[in-house]
Design a protein around this motif. Structure first.
Motif, PDB file in Angstrom:
ATOM      1  N   PHE A 115      40.266 -53.343  30.399  1.00  0.00           N
ATOM      2  CA  PHE A 115      41.265 -52.657  31.206  1.00  0.00           C
ATOM      3  C   PHE A 115      40.661 -51.341  31.684  1.00  0.00           C
ATOM      4  N   ARG A 116      41.265 -50.776  32.696  1.00  0.00           N
ATOM      5  CA  ARG A 116      40.856 -49.438  33.117  1.00  0.00           C
ATOM      6  C   ARG A 116      42.072 -48.644  33.553  1.00  0.00           C
ATOM      7  N   GLN A 117      41.943 -47.348  33.421  1.00  0.00           N
ATOM      8  CA  GLN A 117      43.019 -46.456  33.829  1.00  0.00           C
ATOM      9  C   GLN A 117      42.426 -45.253  34.534  1.00  0.00           C
ATOM     10  N   ALA A 118      42.766 -45.122  35.799  1.00  0.00           N
ATOM     11  CA  ALA A 118      42.332 -43.975  36.579  1.00  0.00           C
ATOM     12  C   ALA A 118      43.400 -42.885  36.477  1.00  0.00           C
ATOM     13  N   PRO A 119      43.029 -41.639  36.725  1.00  0.00           N
ATOM     14  CA  PRO A 119      44.002 -40.543  36.634  1.00  0.00           C
ATOM     15  C   PRO A 119      45.208 -40.792  37.531  1.00  0.00           C
ATOM     16  N   GLY A 120      46.393 -40.676  36.954  1.00  0.00           N
ATOM     17  CA  GLY A 120      47.620 -40.837  37.712  1.00  0.00           C
ATOM     18  C   GLY A 120      48.001 -42.266  38.006  1.00  0.00           C
ATOM     19  N   LYS A 121      47.252 -43.206  37.456  1.00  0.00           N
ATOM     20  CA  LYS A 121      47.541 -44.624  37.711  1.00  0.00           C
ATOM     21  C   LYS A 121      47.817 -45.356  36.407  1.00  0.00           C
ATOM     22  N   GLU A 122      48.435 -46.510  36.536  1.00  0.00           N
ATOM     23  CA  GLU A 122      48.710 -47.331  35.366  1.00  0.00           C
ATOM     24  C   GLU A 122      47.446 -48.052  34.912  1.00  0.00           C
ATOM     25  N   ARG A 123      47.416 -48.388  33.654  1.00  0.00           N
ATOM     26  CA  ARG A 123      46.302 -49.168  33.126  1.00  0.00           C
ATOM     27  C   ARG A 123      46.367 -50.561  33.731  1.00  0.00           C
ATOM     28  N   GLU A 124      45.230 -51.069  34.160  1.00  0.00           N
ATOM     29  CA  GLU A 124      45.184 -52.388  34.782  1.00  0.00           C
ATOM     30  C   GLU A 124      44.115 -53.251  34.127  1.00  0.00           C
ATOM     31  N   LEU A 125      44.395 -54.540  34.102  1.00  0.00           N
ATOM     32  CA  LEU A 125      43.433 -55.509  33.591  1.00  0.00           C
ATOM     33  C   LEU A 125      42.409 -55.796  34.680  1.00  0.00           C
ATOM     34  N   VAL A 126      41.134 -55.673  34.356  1.00  0.00           N
ATOM     35  CA  VAL A 126      40.094 -55.978  35.337  1.00  0.00           C
ATOM     36  C   VAL A 126      39.348 -57.263  35.009  1.00  0.00           C
ATOM     37  N   ALA A 127      39.251 -57.615  33.726  1.00  0.00           N
ATOM     38  CA  ALA A 127      38.534 -58.826  33.362  1.00  0.00           C
ATOM     39  C   ALA A 127      38.963 -59.270  31.974  1.00  0.00           C
ATOM     40  N   SER A 128      38.885 -60.565  31.749  1.00  0.00           N
ATOM     41  CA  SER A 128      39.125 -61.084  30.406  1.00  0.00           C
ATOM     42  C   SER A 128      38.286 -62.327  30.197  1.00  0.00           C
ATOM     43  N   ILE A 129      38.088 -62.651  28.932  1.00  0.00           N
ATOM     44  CA  ILE A 129      37.281 -63.813  28.581  1.00  0.00           C
ATOM     45  C   ILE A 129      37.957 -64.509  27.413  1.00  0.00           C
ATOM     46  N   SER A 130      38.005 -65.821  27.481  1.00  0.00           N
ATOM     47  CA  SER A 130      38.713 -66.594  26.474  1.00  0.00           C
ATOM     48  C   SER A 130      38.007 -66.535  25.132  1.00  0.00           C
TER      49      SER A 130
END
Length: 122
Positions: free
Chosen positions: A37-52
């Motif tokens: 996940f990543r979170q930029a200043p002033g933004k919500e945390r977002e999922l960028v990649a996942s692996i099973s």
């Protein structure tokens, strides 16, 4: 004691590359779906990649990173990786590693790392 420790963040110029690592301990690593996940200043945390879990055959990438980021896992080393290429200023964020599993009784277990800063700037 469960731990997820990210490393590999830093300052990189636009167009550059970085590889993030996340080492897990205190749980059965191979059983867990691993996410970045990543979170930029002033933004919500977002999922960028996942692996099973297991052999990591199934991967997910958000549209914003598809074709530029690659995730992989090494269960022998209890480590998941995020290879980031063609980095752009909008990729600047704190990147977090996440481990998640749902057990037989449908109880969800989720763990987070402390985060590592990635800054893309000239």
């Amino acid at each position: 004691q469960v731990q997820l420790v990210e490393s590999g963040g830093g300052l990189v110029q636009p167009g550059g590359s970085l590889r993030l690592s996340c080492a897990g301990s205190g749980f059965t690593f191979s059983h867990y779906v691993m996410g970045w996940f990543r979170q930029a200043p002033g933004k919500e945390r977002e999922l960028v990649a996942s692996i099973s879990s297991g052999d990591g055959r199934t991967k997910y990438y958000s549209d914003s990173v598809k074709g530029r980021f690659t995730t992989s896992r090494d269960n022998d080393k209890n480590t998941v990786y995020l290879q980031m290429t063609s980095l752009q200023p909008e990729d600047t964020a704190v990147y977090y590693c996440n481990a998640e599993v749902v057990d037989y009784f449908r109880r969800k277990y989720t763990y987070w790392g402390q985060g590592t800063q990635v800054t893309v700037s000239s």
